[in-house]
Each structure stands twice: as C-alpha cells, then as structure tokens.
Design a protein around this motif. Structure first.
Motif, PDB file in Angstrom:
ATOM      1  N   MET A 193       0.816  -1.198   0.000  1.00  0.00           N
ATOM      2  CA  MET A 193       0.000   0.000   0.000  1.00  0.00           C
ATOM      3  C   MET A 193       0.853   1.252   0.000  1.00  0.00           C
ATOM      4  SD  MET A 193      -3.340   1.213   2.159  1.00  0.00           S
ATOM      5  CE  MET A 193      -2.936   0.479   3.694  1.00  0.00           C
ATOM      6  N   SER A 194       2.009   1.228   0.666  1.00  0.00           N
ATOM      7  CA  SER A 194       2.829   2.433   0.699  1.00  0.00           C
ATOM      8  C   SER A 194       3.324   2.809  -0.688  1.00  0.00           C
ATOM      9  CB  SER A 194       3.995   2.268   1.666  1.00  0.00           C
ATOM     10  OG  SER A 194       4.907   1.309   1.171  1.00  0.00           O
ATOM     11  N   GLY A 195       3.469   1.820  -1.580  1.00  0.00           N
ATOM     12  CA  GLY A 195       3.860   2.110  -2.948  1.00  0.00           C
ATOM     13  C   GLY A 195       2.799   2.936  -3.648  1.00  0.00           C
ATOM     14  N   LEU A 196       1.544   2.546  -3.490  1.00  0.00           N
ATOM     15  CA  LEU A 196       0.439   3.291  -4.085  1.00  0.00           C
ATOM     16  C   LEU A 196       0.353   4.690  -3.484  1.00  0.00           C
ATOM     17  CD1 LEU A 196      -2.052   3.463  -5.893  1.00  0.00           C
ATOM     18  CD2 LEU A 196      -3.370   2.430  -4.029  1.00  0.00           C
ATOM     19  N   THR A 197       0.487   4.775  -2.175  1.00  0.00           N
ATOM     20  CA  THR A 197       0.448   6.063  -1.496  1.00  0.00           C
ATOM     21  C   THR A 197       1.543   6.983  -2.035  1.00  0.00           C
ATOM     22  OG1 THR A 197      -0.438   5.010   0.485  1.00  0.00           O
ATOM     23  CG2 THR A 197       0.572   7.170   0.777  1.00  0.00           C
ATOM     24  N   SER A 198       2.741   6.462  -2.182  1.00  0.00           N
ATOM     25  CA  SER A 198       3.853   7.256  -2.710  1.00  0.00           C
ATOM     26  C   SER A 198       3.609   7.654  -4.161  1.00  0.00           C
ATOM     27  CB  SER A 198       5.162   6.484  -2.598  1.00  0.00           C
ATOM     28  OG  SER A 198       5.492   6.292  -1.247  1.00  0.00           O
ATOM     29  N   ASP A 199       3.036   6.752  -4.942  1.00  0.00           N
ATOM     30  CA  ASP A 199       2.740   7.065  -6.343  1.00  0.00           C
ATOM     31  C   ASP A 199       1.726   8.202  -6.453  1.00  0.00           C
ATOM     32  OD1 ASP A 199       4.478   5.067  -7.112  1.00  0.00           O
ATOM     33  OD2 ASP A 199       2.886   3.617  -7.615  1.00  0.00           O
ATOM     34  N   ILE A 200       0.699   8.154  -5.634  1.00  0.00           N
ATOM     35  CA  ILE A 200      -0.318   9.212  -5.637  1.00  0.00           C
ATOM     36  C   ILE A 200       0.314  10.533  -5.213  1.00  0.00           C
ATOM     37  CG2 ILE A 200      -2.473  10.015  -4.583  1.00  0.00           C
ATOM     38  CD1 ILE A 200      -3.246   6.993  -4.327  1.00  0.00           C
ATOM     39  N   GLU A 201       1.139  10.495  -4.164  1.00  0.00           N
ATOM     40  CA  GLU A 201       1.814  11.700  -3.695  1.00  0.00           C
ATOM     41  C   GLU A 201       2.691  12.285  -4.801  1.00  0.00           C
ATOM     42  OE1 GLU A 201       4.902  13.150  -0.182  1.00  0.00           O
ATOM     43  OE2 GLU A 201       4.759  11.015  -0.677  1.00  0.00           O
ATOM     44  N   LYS A 202       3.500  11.464  -5.448  1.00  0.00           N
ATOM     45  CA  LYS A 202       4.384  11.946  -6.528  1.00  0.00           C
ATOM     46  C   LYS A 202       3.573  12.554  -7.664  1.00  0.00           C
ATOM     47  CE  LYS A 202       7.985   8.566  -5.601  1.00  0.00           C
ATOM     48  NZ  LYS A 202       8.543   7.285  -6.001  1.00  0.00           N
ATOM     49  N   PHE A 203       2.477  11.886  -8.021  1.00  0.00           N
ATOM     50  CA  PHE A 203       1.626  12.384  -9.092  1.00  0.00           C
ATOM     51  C   PHE A 203       1.081  13.771  -8.754  1.00  0.00           C
ATOM     52  CE2 PHE A 203      -2.666  12.821 -10.897  1.00  0.00           C
ATOM     53  CZ  PHE A 203      -2.376  12.738 -12.255  1.00  0.00           C
ATOM     54  N   LEU A 204       0.548  13.916  -7.541  1.00  0.00           N
ATOM     55  CA  LEU A 204      -0.026  15.199  -7.128  1.00  0.00           C
ATOM     56  C   LEU A 204       1.046  16.293  -7.046  1.00  0.00           C
ATOM     57  CD1 LEU A 204      -2.607  13.984  -4.465  1.00  0.00           C
ATOM     58  CD2 LEU A 204      -3.095  14.936  -6.737  1.00  0.00           C
ATOM     59  N   LYS A 205       2.227  15.947  -6.553  1.00  0.00           N
ATOM     60  CA  LYS A 205       3.308  16.941  -6.477  1.00  0.00           C
ATOM     61  C   LYS A 205       3.761  17.363  -7.872  1.00  0.00           C
ATOM     62  CE  LYS A 205       5.040  16.080  -1.856  1.00  0.00           C
ATOM     63  NZ  LYS A 205       6.151  15.649  -1.020  1.00  0.00           N
ATOM     64  N   ALA A 206       3.775  16.420  -8.823  1.00  0.00           N
ATOM     65  CA  ALA A 206       4.126  16.768 -10.204  1.00  0.00           C
ATOM     66  C   ALA A 206       3.072  17.714 -10.788  1.00  0.00           C
ATOM     67  CB  ALA A 206       4.260  15.504 -11.050  1.00  0.00           C
ATOM     68  N   LEU A 207       1.797  17.434 -10.517  1.00  0.00           N
ATOM     69  CA  LEU A 207       0.738  18.337 -10.977  1.00  0.00           C
ATOM     70  C   LEU A 207       0.900  19.726 -10.373  1.00  0.00           C
ATOM     71  CD1 LEU A 207      -2.562  16.197 -10.849  1.00  0.00           C
ATOM     72  CD2 LEU A 207      -1.342  16.988 -12.875  1.00  0.00           C
ATOM     73  N   LEU A 208       1.223  19.782  -9.085  1.00  0.00           N
ATOM     74  CA  LEU A 208       1.429  21.069  -8.422  1.00  0.00           C
ATOM     75  C   LEU A 208       2.586  21.836  -9.049  1.00  0.00           C
ATOM     76  CD1 LEU A 208       0.835  20.070  -4.709  1.00  0.00           C
ATOM     77  CD2 LEU A 208      -0.416  21.832  -5.962  1.00  0.00           C
ATOM     78  N   ASP A 209       3.663  21.137  -9.368  1.00  0.00           N
ATOM     79  CA  ASP A 209       4.818  21.791 -10.002  1.00  0.00           C
ATOM     80  C   ASP A 209       4.445  22.359 -11.368  1.00  0.00           C
ATOM     81  OD1 ASP A 209       6.456  21.264  -7.846  1.00  0.00           O
ATOM     82  OD2 ASP A 209       7.382  19.481  -8.757  1.00  0.00           O
ATOM     83  N   GLU A 210       3.687  21.584 -12.140  1.00  0.00           N
ATOM     84  CA  GLU A 210       3.267  22.028 -13.469  1.00  0.00           C
ATOM     85  C   GLU A 210       2.298  23.199 -13.407  1.00  0.00           C
ATOM     86  OE1 GLU A 210       1.600  18.685 -15.548  1.00  0.00           O
ATOM     87  OE2 GLU A 210       3.423  17.489 -15.285  1.00  0.00           O
ATOM     88  N   ALA A 211       1.481  23.241 -12.373  1.00  0.00           N
ATOM     89  CA  ALA A 211       0.414  24.238 -12.267  1.00  0.00           C
ATOM     90  C   ALA A 211       0.777  25.398 -11.347  1.00  0.00           C
ATOM     91  CB  ALA A 211      -0.864  23.563 -11.784  1.00  0.00           C
ATOM     92  N   ASP A 212       2.050  25.594 -11.075  1.00  0.00           N
ATOM     93  CA  ASP A 212       2.515  26.705 -10.236  1.00  0.00           C
ATOM     94  C   ASP A 212       1.881  26.735  -8.853  1.00  0.00           C
ATOM     95  OD1 ASP A 212       4.310  27.677 -12.150  1.00  0.00           O
ATOM     96  OD2 ASP A 212       2.729  28.849 -13.133  1.00  0.00           O
ATOM     97  N   GLY A 213       1.746  25.554  -8.244  1.00  0.00           N
ATOM     98  CA  GLY A 213       1.369  25.504  -6.840  1.00  0.00           C
ATOM     99  C   GLY A 213      -0.101  25.389  -6.523  1.00  0.00           C
ATOM    100  N   MET A 214      -0.978  25.185  -7.523  1.00  0.00           N
ATOM    101  CA  MET A 214      -2.400  25.015  -7.236  1.00  0.00           C
ATOM    102  C   MET A 214      -2.990  24.074  -8.262  1.00  0.00           C
ATOM    103  SD  MET A 214      -5.883  25.653  -7.492  1.00  0.00           S
ATOM    104  CE  MET A 214      -6.140  26.833  -8.775  1.00  0.00           C
ATOM    105  N   VAL A 215      -3.672  23.041  -7.769  1.00  0.00           N
ATOM    106  CA  VAL A 215      -4.315  22.087  -8.661  1.00  0.00           C
ATOM    107  C   VAL A 215      -5.683  21.720  -8.100  1.00  0.00           C
ATOM    108  CG1 VAL A 215      -3.310  20.024  -7.606  1.00  0.00           C
ATOM    109  CG2 VAL A 215      -3.946  19.976 -10.004  1.00  0.00           C
ATOM    110  N   GLU A 216      -6.641  21.549  -9.004  1.00  0.00           N
ATOM    111  CA  GLU A 216      -7.978  21.106  -8.628  1.00  0.00           C
ATOM    112  C   GLU A 216      -8.270  19.852  -9.436  1.00  0.00           C
ATOM    113  OE1 GLU A 216     -12.432  22.873  -9.008  1.00  0.00           O
ATOM    114  OE2 GLU A 216     -10.909  24.230  -8.169  1.00  0.00           O
ATOM    115  N   ILE A 217      -8.690  18.800  -8.749  1.00  0.00           N
ATOM    116  CA  ILE A 217      -8.905  17.514  -9.399  1.00  0.00           C
ATOM    117  C   ILE A 217     -10.055  16.792  -8.729  1.00  0.00           C
ATOM    118  CG2 ILE A 217      -7.196  16.309  -7.965  1.00  0.00           C
ATOM    119  CD1 ILE A 217      -6.414  14.754 -10.538  1.00  0.00           C
TER     120      ILE A 217
END
Length: 154
Positions: free
Chosen positions: A1-25
């Motif tokens: 489960m920690s692998g999935l948790t880390s994958d979700i975290e990485k995905f969201l952080k990548a979205l935040l980086d692309e969107a200059d610090g704010m993302v809505e999903i």
C-alpha cells in the motif's frame, strides 16, 4: 500500500509543479486513475499534504466532489514561521515534528545545524522523563518556543 500512497503523492506533487502551486482535481477521477478507493486518496491528503508540510487543502465531497491542493507560499521567513505556529495544535508526534523540521530546512528557513539541534531536543529519548501521555504536548511546546525564537531574534 505504501507504494500506491507514494505514487499518488508523486503524481499530485508533479501536478502542483506544473500548475505553479495550485491544482484542482476530482477525487473519484483520481481514485479511478490509480484504481483505488477514494478513501486512499483521503489518506494521502491527510498524511502527506498537511499545513505543516506546506500545503492547504480544500475538499468538496459528493457527486461533483473535488480536491483543491495549494502550496503555501508565504512572502517571508517570518510569515511562513507565523503560519506554522498558527497551525500547530497542542500536540505533535515526533514523526510530524521531523517532517516540519525537514520542511523548514528545505525552504532554507533554518540551517542544518539548527534543524539537528531542534530534532535532538524533541526526541523521545530527550523527553524520556516526561509521562508518555504528555510527551507530544511538551514536544509541541518546545517546538513552538524554538520557532518563536526565530521570529523574535532571541
């Protein structure tokens, strides 16, 4: 489960980086993308995207539910430390405190020596003479006072 948790975290952080610090999903969209329950998304948000870690979350549940994640960007060191102080509760676990100190160091608000001094002063070993039920409260009080010293220059 920690692998999935880390994958979700990485995905969201990548979205935040692309969107200059704010993302809505959409919570359900994200859960479908990772083939998991929406509760898993909630777990990631509540453990990895907290105010102490530098994030603000807005959430709406229901059919059109969404998650808005914003990176906290305060204009100065004092603003950020003040923000952290306002959001600290009466208690903090050692792992939460470690995350906070790491965040302060990564943001160059404290140097490595200050981080290590603060970290060692709040370990369970340092607080071993404090009753287990009160240890997280004492740890929080110590951290708050140390952070206040950065604001007052003491």
């Amino acid at each position: 489960m920690s692998g999935l948790t880390s994958d979700i975290e990485k995905f969201l952080k990548a979205l935040l980086d692309e969107a200059d610090g704010m993302v809505e999903i959409g919570r359900n969209d994200l859960a479908n993308q990772f083939d998991c329950a929406p509760s898993q998304i909630n777990y990631v948000l509540t453990t990895r995207f907290t105010p102490i870690k530098g994030y603000y979350i807005e959430s709406k549940r229901g059919g059109n539910g969404f998650i808005k994640i914003m990176t906290i960007t305060e204009s100065s060191e004092e603003d950020y430390i003040s923000y952290v102080l306002k959001n600290l509760t009466d208690e903090i676990s050692y792992s939460q405190a470690e995350n906070l100190l790491e965040d302060l160091w990564e943001k160059d608000l404290i140097n490595k020596r200050e981080e290590m001094l603060m970290r060692y002063s709040i370990t369970n070993n340092s607080l071993k003479n404090i009753d287990n039920k009160k240890r997280n409260k004492v740890r929080c009080d110590i951290l708050k006072n140390m952070l206040l010293s950065f604001l007052t220059g003491v």
